[in-house]
Motif scaffolding. Structure first.
Motif, PDB file in Angstrom:
ATOM      1  N   LEU A 241       0.809  -1.219   0.000  1.00  0.00           N
ATOM      2  CA  LEU A 241       0.000   0.000   0.000  1.00  0.00           C
ATOM      3  C   LEU A 241       0.840   1.265   0.000  1.00  0.00           C
ATOM      4  O   LEU A 241       0.426   2.294  -0.543  1.00  0.00           O
ATOM      5  N   LEU A 242       2.016   1.226   0.602  1.00  0.00           N
ATOM      6  CA  LEU A 242       2.837   2.434   0.698  1.00  0.00           C
ATOM      7  C   LEU A 242       3.327   2.914  -0.663  1.00  0.00           C
ATOM      8  O   LEU A 242       3.667   4.096  -0.822  1.00  0.00           O
ATOM      9  N   ALA A 243       3.391   2.015  -1.649  1.00  0.00           N
ATOM     10  CA  ALA A 243       3.853   2.405  -2.988  1.00  0.00           C
ATOM     11  C   ALA A 243       2.743   2.985  -3.849  1.00  0.00           C
ATOM     12  O   ALA A 243       3.011   3.631  -4.859  1.00  0.00           O
ATOM     13  N   VAL A 244       1.479   2.766  -3.441  1.00  0.00           N
ATOM     14  CA  VAL A 244       0.351   3.199  -4.264  1.00  0.00           C
ATOM     15  C   VAL A 244       0.279   4.726  -4.405  1.00  0.00           C
ATOM     16  O   VAL A 244       0.084   5.238  -5.512  1.00  0.00           O
ATOM     17  N   PRO A 245       0.412   5.518  -3.317  1.00  0.00           N
ATOM     18  CA  PRO A 245       0.333   6.974  -3.477  1.00  0.00           C
ATOM     19  C   PRO A 245       1.364   7.535  -4.460  1.00  0.00           C
ATOM     20  O   PRO A 245       1.065   8.461  -5.220  1.00  0.00           O
ATOM     21  N   PHE A 246       2.573   6.988  -4.440  1.00  0.00           N
ATOM     22  CA  PHE A 246       3.604   7.461  -5.370  1.00  0.00           C
ATOM     23  C   PHE A 246       3.157   7.250  -6.818  1.00  0.00           C
ATOM     24  O   PHE A 246       3.212   8.168  -7.637  1.00  0.00           O
ATOM     25  N   SER A 247       2.718   6.032  -7.125  1.00  0.00           N
ATOM     26  CA  SER A 247       2.325   5.729  -8.507  1.00  0.00           C
ATOM     27  C   SER A 247       1.074   6.498  -8.901  1.00  0.00           C
ATOM     28  O   SER A 247       0.945   6.943 -10.047  1.00  0.00           O
ATOM     29  N   PHE A 248       0.153   6.675  -7.964  1.00  0.00           N
ATOM     30  CA  PHE A 248      -1.064   7.424  -8.278  1.00  0.00           C
ATOM     31  C   PHE A 248      -0.738   8.893  -8.525  1.00  0.00           C
ATOM     32  O   PHE A 248      -1.347   9.534  -9.383  1.00  0.00           O
ATOM     33  N   GLY A 249       0.242   9.438  -7.786  1.00  0.00           N
ATOM     34  CA  GLY A 249       0.653  10.813  -8.026  1.00  0.00           C
ATOM     35  C   GLY A 249       1.222  11.006  -9.417  1.00  0.00           C
ATOM     36  O   GLY A 249       0.919  11.997 -10.103  1.00  0.00           O
ATOM     37  N   VAL A 250       2.040  10.057  -9.868  1.00  0.00           N
ATOM     38  CA  VAL A 250       2.561  10.110 -11.241  1.00  0.00           C
ATOM     39  C   VAL A 250       1.417  10.020 -12.237  1.00  0.00           C
ATOM     40  O   VAL A 250       1.391  10.743 -13.240  1.00  0.00           O
ATOM     41  N   ALA A 251       0.456   9.135 -11.970  1.00  0.00           N
ATOM     42  CA  ALA A 251      -0.678   8.967 -12.875  1.00  0.00           C
ATOM     43  C   ALA A 251      -1.494  10.249 -12.975  1.00  0.00           C
ATOM     44  O   ALA A 251      -1.892  10.667 -14.073  1.00  0.00           O
ATOM     45  N   VAL A 252      -1.754  10.909 -11.839  1.00  0.00           N
ATOM     46  CA  VAL A 252      -2.503  12.167 -11.859  1.00  0.00           C
ATOM     47  C   VAL A 252      -1.741  13.222 -12.649  1.00  0.00           C
ATOM     48  O   VAL A 252      -2.326  13.993 -13.418  1.00  0.00           O
ATOM     49  N   PHE A 253      -0.423  13.264 -12.466  1.00  0.00           N
ATOM     50  CA  PHE A 253       0.397  14.218 -13.215  1.00  0.00           C
ATOM     51  C   PHE A 253       0.258  13.979 -14.716  1.00  0.00           C
ATOM     52  O   PHE A 253       0.277  14.933 -15.505  1.00  0.00           O
ATOM     53  N   CYS A 254       0.131  12.721 -15.127  1.00  0.00           N
ATOM     54  CA  CYS A 254       0.023  12.394 -16.554  1.00  0.00           C
ATOM     55  C   CYS A 254      -1.309  12.830 -17.155  1.00  0.00           C
ATOM     56  O   CYS A 254      -1.448  12.838 -18.380  1.00  0.00           O
ATOM     57  N   PHE A 255      -2.290  13.171 -16.311  1.00  0.00           N
ATOM     58  CA  PHE A 255      -3.571  13.690 -16.795  1.00  0.00           C
ATOM     59  C   PHE A 255      -3.700  15.174 -16.449  1.00  0.00           C
ATOM     60  O   PHE A 255      -4.785  15.661 -16.141  1.00  0.00           O
ATOM     61  N   GLU A 256      -2.588  15.903 -16.547  1.00  0.00           N
ATOM     62  CA  GLU A 256      -2.541  17.262 -16.033  1.00  0.00           C
ATOM     63  C   GLU A 256      -3.242  18.286 -16.907  1.00  0.00           C
ATOM     64  O   GLU A 256      -3.332  19.437 -16.522  1.00  0.00           O
ATOM     65  N   GLY A 257      -3.758  17.940 -18.086  1.00  0.00           N
ATOM     66  CA  GLY A 257      -4.371  18.936 -18.956  1.00  0.00           C
ATOM     67  C   GLY A 257      -5.744  19.374 -18.515  1.00  0.00           C
ATOM     68  O   GLY A 257      -6.572  19.779 -19.331  1.00  0.00           O
TER      69      GLY A 257
END
Length: 452
Positions: A241-257
């Motif tokens: 679970l501790l790795a999920v926020p990191f990957s989700f943050g990258v994913a949100v950044f990839c939808f930054e438009g």
């Protein structure tokens, strides 16, 4: 990263592929559904995608894929909270898939429609993100919205500089360090380009940058497939679970438009089709992102770097892709900076002291505006020189600024403007998104501040 628009009131920050823009309510733009689809892709897909395999390495290929799907659908839902809709038929069409698609198509009214109906006679242009903030919470709301846009855009711009510096260093490692490339090459170029005030003059470079992104993704996938032997051997599906926020943050950044939503809809000739165009584009991007992240991680495993192009072999094809990406992004960096310049210049122009000085001294206005642009470029360049890692940085920006801009504000505005007309369960969905965005942003901030 593709360049999203800012949330100010100036009409220049518009979709880059269009020759005609939407005007006041009742007027329409000239964009076809195909053109709008292209604009959505240009707005969302960017260099952030090249950090996805690293995020999948951190979270695991299954957890990373689920994170991409969750981030994409949540962003789409919040985009639809802002844009106009009057159709009810879509509810029936998607009723069998409500649980899968998390009911983000079920809006009957939205913030933008309500707001524009009330300010129709006063408005000279389409409603903006800043307008929504001011309508809901007055001047403080507009300031908060514009500050979040400014900071998130600044984060994207810094990520551009980091990406370019590291990729140039990987090709010309004997010449200078990544920071050396940022200061010796990028800073002078960007200071010169900051004097270009027209987005239309830079839009071909933005399109070229997205073409380079697509080419880079294709070459990376080609190299990935050549490394596949037993792709799932020694590859984790879930790393905790501790790795999920990191990957989700990258994913949100990839939808930054996200900030482009209202401008994209205003640009369409048939705005009733925008919902479908946006949904098709985002769902397609979700699939591409997930496939790209999985392929990159399965190919390189624990050696996956935070910019996947750095894993490519040292041959002329890889070098050409990296240099092409760097050149294109160097020329589209001013597009990323455009919303920042607009907000800063608007605040500077509204300053009483600056207005008085401009009236009394010839040339002060021109000098002040251009000095503000140069100063912003220098500040972001200095910031980029202190950022240790691309992957960690885009995760931080995605989990804080982008989360607030993409999840918290849309849900907050929607509840404020049309909450009383919604059913209880729809309000609960908005409250859930609001709470999730706040908790996620808080977690991202605390994680960044804690010593590693």
């Amino acid at each position: 990263m593709a360049p999203p628009s800012g949330g100010g009131d100036r009409p220049a920050a518009q979709p880059l592929l269009l020759a005609e823009e939407g005007g006041r309510r009742g007027a329409v733009g000239g964009a076809t559904p195909a053109q709008t689809l292209g604009n959505v892709v240009v707005s969302i897909v960017g260099t952030g995608v090249l950090g996805l395999p690293y995020a999948f390495r951190a979270a695991g290929w299954l957890a990373g894929s689920l994170g991409i799907v969750a981030a994409g659908l949540a962003t789409l839902y919040c985009m639809l909270l802002l844009r106009a809709t009057s159709s009810h038929g879509i509810v029936t069409c998607f009723r069998p898939f409500i649980l899968l698609l998390t009911v983000f198509f079920l809006l009957k009214v939205d913030c933008r429609d309500k707001l524009e109906e009330e300010i129709e006679e006063k408005s000279t242009g389409h409603c903006t993100y800043g307008d929504l903030g001011e309508k809901c919470f007055g001047t403080i709301g507009r300031w908060l919205t514009e500050i979040l846009i400014l900071v998130s855009q600044a984060g994207g711009s810094v990520a551009y500089l980091i990406f370019i510096g590291q990729n140039l260093h990987s090709v010309f490692s004997q010449v200078m360090s990544p920071v050396g490339f940022i200061f010796a090459i990028l800073l002078p170029v960007q200071v010169a380009l900051s004097f270009i005030r027209s987005l239309s003059a830079l839009s071909p470079f933005s399109i070229f940058a997205d073409a380079c992104n697509v080419l880079a993704m294709a070459i990376v996938i080609k190299e990935d497939l050549q490394l596949f032997d037993h792709p799932f051997a020694n590859r984790s599906a879930f790393n905790g679970l501790l790795a999920v926020p990191f990957s989700f943050g990258v994913a949100v950044f990839c939808f930054e438009g996200f900030s482009m939503t209202l401008a994209l809809e205003a640009s369409m000739a048939e705005q009733r089709k925008f919902r479908w165009v946006l949904s098709q584009a985002v769902v397609t991007i979700i699939v591409v992102y997930a496939c790209f992240g999985v392929c990159g991680y399965l190919a390189y495993g624990e050696t996956t770097k935070d910019i996947i192009t750095l894993n490519l072999p040292n041959n002329w094809t890889s070098a050409a892709v990296k240099v092409g990406l760097c050149i294109a992004l160097a020329f589209t960096f001013p597009v990323m900076m455009h919303p920042i310049h607009e907000i800063v210049e608007a605040r500077l122009g509204s300053s009483g002291c600056f207005q008085k000085l401009s009236r009394n001294v010839h040339g002060v206005e021109w000098l002040g505006l251009h000095l503000s642009r140069i100063l912003m470029v220098i500040v972001l360049t200095v910031v980029a020189s202190f950022i240790p890692g691309f992957g960690s940085f885009i995760s931080f920006v995605g989990s804080t600024m982008c989360a607030l801009l993409s999840f918290v504000l849309p849900a907050l505005f929607h509840l404020k403007i049309v909450g009383s007309s919604m059913s209880l369960w729809r309000r609960l969905i908005d409250y859930g998104i609001l709470l999730f965005g706040l908790v996620f942003a808080g977690y991202g901030l605390v994680t960044a501040l804690l010593p590693h």
